[in-house]
Design a protein around this motif. Structure first.
Motif, short mmCIF file in Angstrom:
data_model
loop_
_atom_site.label_atom_id
_atom_site.label_comp_id
_atom_site.label_asym_id
_atom_site.label_seq_id
_atom_site.Cartn_x
_atom_site.Cartn_y
_atom_site.Cartn_z
N ASN A 35 0.81 -1.22 0.00
CA ASN A 35 0.00 0.00 0.00
C ASN A 35 0.84 1.26 0.00
O ASN A 35 1.90 1.31 0.59
CB ASN A 35 -0.89 0.06 1.25
N THR A 47 -3.77 3.32 -1.90
CA THR A 47 -3.80 2.70 -3.21
C THR A 47 -2.73 1.62 -3.23
O THR A 47 -1.83 1.63 -2.39
CB THR A 47 -3.59 3.72 -4.34
N GLY A 96 -3.05 -0.06 -8.71
CA GLY A 96 -2.80 1.19 -8.00
C GLY A 96 -2.83 2.38 -8.93
O GLY A 96 -2.44 2.30 -10.09
N THR A 149 -13.34 7.42 -4.41
CA THR A 149 -12.83 6.40 -3.49
C THR A 149 -13.89 5.36 -3.16
O THR A 149 -15.08 5.58 -3.36
CB THR A 149 -12.34 7.01 -2.16
N ARG A 189 -9.99 3.93 -0.29
CA ARG A 189 -9.02 3.41 -1.26
C ARG A 189 -9.38 3.93 -2.65
O ARG A 189 -10.51 4.32 -2.90
CB ARG A 189 -9.04 1.87 -1.30
N VAL A 190 -8.40 3.92 -3.51
CA VAL A 190 -8.62 4.30 -4.90
C VAL A 190 -7.82 3.36 -5.80
O VAL A 190 -6.79 2.85 -5.39
CB VAL A 190 -8.24 5.79 -5.15
N SER A 191 -8.35 3.11 -6.98
CA SER A 191 -7.62 2.28 -7.95
C SER A 191 -7.71 2.94 -9.31
O SER A 191 -8.51 3.86 -9.53
CB SER A 191 -8.21 0.87 -8.00
N ARG A 192 -6.90 2.44 -10.21
CA ARG A 192 -6.96 3.00 -11.57
C ARG A 192 -8.20 2.52 -12.30
O ARG A 192 -8.46 2.95 -13.42
CB ARG A 192 -5.68 2.68 -12.34
#
Length: 163
Positions: A71, A96, A113, A126, A135-138
């Protein structure tokens, strides 16, 4: 006497290649994520992604830190909130997946990520899994603010704000 041509590729047999590949993975386990690819569902519309997200905001990345394991912790100064955060909130930390060295030093984004840059402004969507932090992702609509003009227009219309 016949001279054979030398080619580095011919020296690496399949077994040798597999040996070196396994050795690299064992020596650099934190980089193993570079060998896996993120599978994203189709990214939805602005309204659809807002509904699926737990929070939507824009802000400036103040700090990026490795949080141990896989992370990264990103601290934002919040500029505007569209969903999920208290209106008076000025800062948020999100997480992420940690990018691999391949991702950090090339334009290749192989994992899930999102690659943030300190000092840059972003529109962030998020999600929260169970009791984890944001959390965030692509695989979301998260993007640099300069690329988010259409998203912001639609989000503002949803709040009744006209340009």
């Amino acid at each position: 006497m016949k001279i054979k041509s030398f080619c580095a590729v011919s020296v690496l047999t399949n077994k040798t290649f597999i040996f070196y590949l396994i050795a690299i993975i064992l020596l650099f386990p934190e980089q193993g994520s570079a060998l896996t690819f993120c599978r994203c569902r189709e990214i939805g519309s602005v309204i659809g992604e807002k509904e699926r997200s737990d929070a939507v905001f824009s802000g400036v990345v103040e700090d990026i830190r490795w949080n141990g394991g896989d992370n990264e912790r990103i601290i934002f100064t919040i500029e505007k909130i569209w969903k999920g955060l208290e209106p008076e909130r000025k800062e948020i930390q999100i997480f992420t997946d940690r990018p691999s060295l391949v991702e950090k030093f090339t334009d290749k984004n192989l994992g899930c990520g999102f690659l943030f840059e300190e000092g840059e402004k972003y529109l962030v969507y998020t999600y929260v899994e169970k009791a984890s932090p944001h959390r965030v992702s692509r695989c979301s609509r998260t993007k640099k603010l300069e690329e988010a003009e259409e998203d912001i227009k639609i989000l503002n219309e949803g709040l009744g704000i006209r340009p």
